[in-house]
Structures are given as C-alpha cells and as structure tokens.
Design a protein around this motif. Structure first.
Motif, PDB file in Angstrom:
ATOM      1  N   GLN A   1       0.990  -1.255  -0.082  1.00  0.00           N
ATOM      2  CA  GLN A   1       0.080  -0.003  -0.041  1.00  0.00           C
ATOM      3  C   GLN A   1       0.969   1.356  -0.095  1.00  0.00           C
ATOM      4  O   GLN A   1       1.994   1.229   0.346  1.00  0.00           O
ATOM      5  CB  GLN A   1      -0.800   0.035   1.144  1.00  0.00           C
ATOM      6  CG  GLN A   1      -1.792  -1.157   1.290  1.00  0.00           C
ATOM      7  CD  GLN A   1      -2.887  -1.007   0.444  1.00  0.00           C
ATOM      8  OE1 GLN A   1      -3.447   0.257   0.078  1.00  0.00           O
ATOM      9  NE2 GLN A   1      -3.438  -2.270  -0.166  1.00  0.00           N
ATOM     10  N   ALA A   2       0.381   2.407  -0.340  1.00  0.00           N
ATOM     11  CA  ALA A   2       0.859   3.660  -0.518  1.00  0.00           C
ATOM     12  C   ALA A   2       1.508   4.064   1.046  1.00  0.00           C
ATOM     13  O   ALA A   2       0.636   3.785   1.889  1.00  0.00           O
ATOM     14  CB  ALA A   2       0.218   4.771  -1.183  1.00  0.00           C
ATOM     15  N   GLY A   3       2.803   4.531   1.173  1.00  0.00           N
ATOM     16  CA  GLY A   3       3.187   4.670   2.611  1.00  0.00           C
ATOM     17  C   GLY A   3       4.019   3.624   3.013  1.00  0.00           C
ATOM     18  O   GLY A   3       4.577   3.768   4.341  1.00  0.00           O
ATOM     19  N   ASP A   4       3.858   2.397   2.653  1.00  0.00           N
ATOM     20  CA  ASP A   4       4.498   1.283   3.042  1.00  0.00           C
ATOM     21  C   ASP A   4       6.020   1.323   2.866  1.00  0.00           C
ATOM     22  O   ASP A   4       6.417   2.162   1.820  1.00  0.00           O
ATOM     23  CB  ASP A   4       3.766  -0.001   2.600  1.00  0.00           C
ATOM     24  CG  ASP A   4       2.586  -0.313   3.247  1.00  0.00           C
ATOM     25  OD1 ASP A   4       1.715  -1.252   2.867  1.00  0.00           O
ATOM     26  OD2 ASP A   4       2.345   0.155   4.260  1.00  0.00           O
TER      27      ASP A   4
ATOM     28  N   LEU B   1      23.894  -6.125  -2.890  1.00  0.00           N
ATOM     29  CA  LEU B   1      23.437  -4.729  -3.022  1.00  0.00           C
ATOM     30  C   LEU B   1      21.886  -4.681  -2.577  1.00  0.00           C
ATOM     31  O   LEU B   1      21.134  -5.399  -2.731  1.00  0.00           O
ATOM     32  CB  LEU B   1      23.268  -4.204  -4.475  1.00  0.00           C
ATOM     33  CG  LEU B   1      22.764  -2.928  -5.095  1.00  0.00           C
ATOM     34  CD1 LEU B   1      23.798  -1.734  -4.364  1.00  0.00           C
ATOM     35  CD2 LEU B   1      22.569  -2.845  -6.420  1.00  0.00           C
ATOM     36  N   TYR B   2      21.806  -3.542  -1.899  1.00  0.00           N
ATOM     37  CA  TYR B   2      20.171  -3.086  -1.423  1.00  0.00           C
ATOM     38  C   TYR B   2      19.515  -2.031  -1.641  1.00  0.00           C
ATOM     39  O   TYR B   2      20.314  -0.920  -2.302  1.00  0.00           O
ATOM     40  CB  TYR B   2      20.237  -3.229   0.138  1.00  0.00           C
ATOM     41  CG  TYR B   2      21.021  -4.251   0.567  1.00  0.00           C
ATOM     42  CD1 TYR B   2      22.394  -4.410   1.188  1.00  0.00           C
ATOM     43  CD2 TYR B   2      20.535  -5.589   0.833  1.00  0.00           C
ATOM     44  CE1 TYR B   2      22.986  -5.319   1.646  1.00  0.00           C
ATOM     45  CE2 TYR B   2      20.993  -6.915   1.244  1.00  0.00           C
ATOM     46  CZ  TYR B   2      22.377  -6.573   1.636  1.00  0.00           C
ATOM     47  OH  TYR B   2      23.121  -7.709   2.195  1.00  0.00           O
ATOM     48  N   LEU B   3      18.091  -1.910  -1.668  1.00  0.00           N
ATOM     49  CA  LEU B   3      17.431  -0.852  -1.916  1.00  0.00           C
ATOM     50  C   LEU B   3      16.473  -0.658  -0.899  1.00  0.00           C
ATOM     51  O   LEU B   3      15.461  -1.181  -0.869  1.00  0.00           O
ATOM     52  CB  LEU B   3      17.120  -0.545  -3.112  1.00  0.00           C
ATOM     53  CG  LEU B   3      16.194   0.930  -3.419  1.00  0.00           C
ATOM     54  CD1 LEU B   3      17.283   2.015  -3.669  1.00  0.00           C
ATOM     55  CD2 LEU B   3      15.551   0.807  -4.946  1.00  0.00           C
ATOM     56  N   GLN B   4      16.545   0.379   0.061  1.00  0.00           N
ATOM     57  CA  GLN B   4      15.446   0.558   1.031  1.00  0.00           C
ATOM     58  C   GLN B   4      14.430   1.660   0.629  1.00  0.00           C
ATOM     59  O   GLN B   4      14.888   2.666   0.170  1.00  0.00           O
ATOM     60  CB  GLN B   4      16.158   1.034   2.414  1.00  0.00           C
ATOM     61  CG  GLN B   4      15.078   1.337   3.435  1.00  0.00           C
ATOM     62  CD  GLN B   4      14.512  -0.237   4.005  1.00  0.00           C
ATOM     63  OE1 GLN B   4      14.869  -1.160   4.110  1.00  0.00           O
ATOM     64  NE2 GLN B   4      13.039   0.158   4.087  1.00  0.00           N
ATOM     65  N   MET B   5      13.344   1.111   0.295  1.00  0.00           N
ATOM     66  CA  MET B   5      12.415   2.061  -0.344  1.00  0.00           C
ATOM     67  C   MET B   5      11.241   2.509   1.020  1.00  0.00           C
ATOM     68  O   MET B   5      10.481   1.567   1.324  1.00  0.00           O
ATOM     69  CB  MET B   5      11.805   1.575  -1.524  1.00  0.00           C
ATOM     70  CG  MET B   5      12.696   0.958  -2.398  1.00  0.00           C
ATOM     71  SD  MET B   5      11.765   0.555  -4.014  1.00  0.00           S
ATOM     72  CE  MET B   5      10.926  -0.861  -3.302  1.00  0.00           C
ATOM     73  N   ASN B   6      11.116   3.512   1.393  1.00  0.00           N
ATOM     74  CA  ASN B   6      10.171   3.975   2.362  1.00  0.00           C
ATOM     75  C   ASN B   6       9.142   4.810   1.692  1.00  0.00           C
ATOM     76  O   ASN B   6       9.488   5.561   0.579  1.00  0.00           O
ATOM     77  CB  ASN B   6      10.931   4.573   3.526  1.00  0.00           C
ATOM     78  CG  ASN B   6      11.843   3.844   4.139  1.00  0.00           C
ATOM     79  OD1 ASN B   6      11.657   2.650   4.321  1.00  0.00           O
ATOM     80  ND2 ASN B   6      12.899   4.315   4.727  1.00  0.00           N
TER      81      ASN B   6
ATOM     82  N   PRO C   1       2.259   5.220  -5.373  1.00  0.00           N
ATOM     83  CA  PRO C   1       1.706   4.764  -6.541  1.00  0.00           C
ATOM     84  C   PRO C   1       2.753   4.689  -7.747  1.00  0.00           C
ATOM     85  O   PRO C   1       2.839   3.729  -8.378  1.00  0.00           O
ATOM     86  CB  PRO C   1       0.401   5.062  -7.071  1.00  0.00           C
ATOM     87  CG  PRO C   1      -0.172   5.442  -5.586  1.00  0.00           C
ATOM     88  CD  PRO C   1       1.163   6.035  -4.826  1.00  0.00           C
ATOM     89  N   GLU C   2       3.316   5.810  -7.991  1.00  0.00           N
ATOM     90  CA  GLU C   2       4.366   6.181  -9.357  1.00  0.00           C
ATOM     91  C   GLU C   2       5.503   5.379  -8.872  1.00  0.00           C
ATOM     92  O   GLU C   2       6.288   5.386  -9.848  1.00  0.00           O
ATOM     93  CB  GLU C   2       4.416   7.668  -9.232  1.00  0.00           C
ATOM     94  CG  GLU C   2       4.958   8.224  -8.003  1.00  0.00           C
ATOM     95  CD  GLU C   2       3.544   8.925  -7.456  1.00  0.00           C
ATOM     96  OE1 GLU C   2       2.684   8.282  -7.180  1.00  0.00           O
ATOM     97  OE2 GLU C   2       3.840  10.233  -7.095  1.00  0.00           O
ATOM     98  N   ASP C   3       5.713   4.743  -7.847  1.00  0.00           N
ATOM     99  CA  ASP C   3       6.846   3.841  -7.759  1.00  0.00           C
ATOM    100  C   ASP C   3       6.871   2.515  -8.230  1.00  0.00           C
ATOM    101  O   ASP C   3       7.693   1.844  -8.431  1.00  0.00           O
ATOM    102  CB  ASP C   3       7.330   3.650  -6.233  1.00  0.00           C
ATOM    103  CG  ASP C   3       7.833   5.027  -5.739  1.00  0.00           C
ATOM    104  OD1 ASP C   3       7.382   5.387  -4.391  1.00  0.00           O
ATOM    105  OD2 ASP C   3       8.414   5.920  -6.235  1.00  0.00           O
ATOM    106  N   THR C   4       5.499   2.138  -8.763  1.00  0.00           N
ATOM    107  CA  THR C   4       5.152   0.802  -9.531  1.00  0.00           C
ATOM    108  C   THR C   4       6.110   0.828 -10.589  1.00  0.00           C
ATOM    109  O   THR C   4       6.010   1.706 -11.638  1.00  0.00           O
ATOM    110  CB  THR C   4       3.781   0.795  -9.531  1.00  0.00           C
ATOM    111  OG1 THR C   4       2.977   0.699  -8.290  1.00  0.00           O
ATOM    112  CG2 THR C   4       3.490  -0.416 -10.376  1.00  0.00           C
TER     113      THR C   4
ATOM    114  N   VAL D   1       2.544  -0.515  -5.987  1.00  0.00           N
ATOM    115  CA  VAL D   1       2.300   0.171  -4.961  1.00  0.00           C
ATOM    116  C   VAL D   1       0.655   0.611  -5.261  1.00  0.00           C
ATOM    117  O   VAL D   1       0.482   1.314  -6.326  1.00  0.00           O
ATOM    118  CB  VAL D   1       2.963   1.462  -4.570  1.00  0.00           C
ATOM    119  CG1 VAL D   1       2.783   2.107  -3.416  1.00  0.00           C
ATOM    120  CG2 VAL D   1       4.757   0.870  -4.356  1.00  0.00           C
ATOM    121  N   SER D   2      -0.151   0.161  -4.383  1.00  0.00           N
ATOM    122  CA  SER D   2      -1.645   0.582  -4.547  1.00  0.00           C
ATOM    123  C   SER D   2      -2.026   1.808  -3.786  1.00  0.00           C
ATOM    124  O   SER D   2      -1.370   1.789  -2.478  1.00  0.00           O
ATOM    125  CB  SER D   2      -2.599  -0.579  -4.169  1.00  0.00           C
ATOM    126  OG  SER D   2      -2.296  -1.101  -3.253  1.00  0.00           O
ATOM    127  N   SER D   3      -2.891   2.616  -4.080  1.00  0.00           N
ATOM    128  CA  SER D   3      -3.459   3.784  -3.550  1.00  0.00           C
ATOM    129  C   SER D   3      -4.422   3.482  -2.513  1.00  0.00           C
ATOM    130  O   SER D   3      -5.038   2.304  -2.251  1.00  0.00           O
ATOM    131  CB  SER D   3      -3.728   4.841  -4.395  1.00  0.00           C
ATOM    132  OG  SER D   3      -4.649   4.595  -4.924  1.00  0.00           O
TER     133      SER D   3
END
Length: 129
Positions: free
Chosen positions: A13-16, A78-83, A87-90, A127-129
């Motif tokens: 979900q958005a914000g996750d 290698l890592y990518l932490q996404m906070n 939705p546009e990160d989909t 990512v859903s809104s």
C-alpha cells in the motif's frame, strides 16, 4: 561474467516500505559501481540510485529522501530500502553493475542505463493507493 539476481519485490500500500536485495557474483564485484533502475511498460528504464565502491551515492530527484541504496562488499550484495512508497513507484526494479572500473565522479550520466553493462532479471514492485 557478473551475475545479478534481485529479490524483495511485492505488492504494498502507499506509504509502506520495501527492501530490495540484489545477490551478485563475479570477479571484482567490490570494484564496481552498482545501481538500481526501474521500468514500466512503454517507458524507458529510469535510474533510481547508484553507489560507488566507497559508498558515495546519487539518487533520482523523485526518490531522494525516501530511498536508500547500500552495499555489502563482504557479502557481494546490493540493497535498496524504499520508504514512503507511492503508486508512481510501481515498476520492475533492476540491479545493475558497471564492470568498467572507475569512480562515480567520472561518469557523464551516472543514472543513465548506457553506463551499465550487466543487469539482473528484475523484481516487480506494485504500490496501490
């Protein structure tokens, strides 16, 4: 040869938050600049973040302050932490390596796909809104 395999994608979900990982193998991994890119169907692959051997980083404006790239040279990971995901990160997210050993400061366009020559197969982030 450099082999890259992404994991950690999913539907949120958005914000996750999500943490992507990229397991790598190959000669001189610790000497390579590494990066994360993403792509949605019908659009060009977009650079998200890149990291030099010394840990210096560059980010796309769209993810600054939300995403963090990191590397563990001992584990060849290698890592990518996404906070605060939006939705546009989909997109499909890819890790990549540049085996032309050089410093990130020498790149003309460090977030251009043309700078990198080995790619993983990708992991989907939705990512859903």
């Amino acid at each position: 040869q450099v082999h890259l395999k992404e994991s950690g994608g999913g539907s949120v979900q958005a914000g996750d938050s999500l943490r992507l990982s990229c397991a790598t193998s190959g000669y001189r991994y610790s000497s390579y600049v590494l990066a994360w890119f993403r792509q949605v169907p019908g659009k060009e692959r977009e650079g998200v973040a890149t990291i030099d051997v010394d840990g210096s980083t560059k980010y796309a404006d769209s993810v600054k302050g939300r995403f963090t790239i990191s590397r563990d040279n001992a584990k060849n990971d290698l890592y990518l932490q996404m906070n605060s995901l939006k939705p546009e990160d989909t997109a499909m997210y890819y890790c990549t390596a540049d085996t032309d050993v050089r410093s990130l400061s020498e790149y003309d366009s460090p977030l251009s796909a043309l700078e990198y020559n080995y790619w993983g197969q990708g992991t989907q982030v939705t990512v859903s809104s």
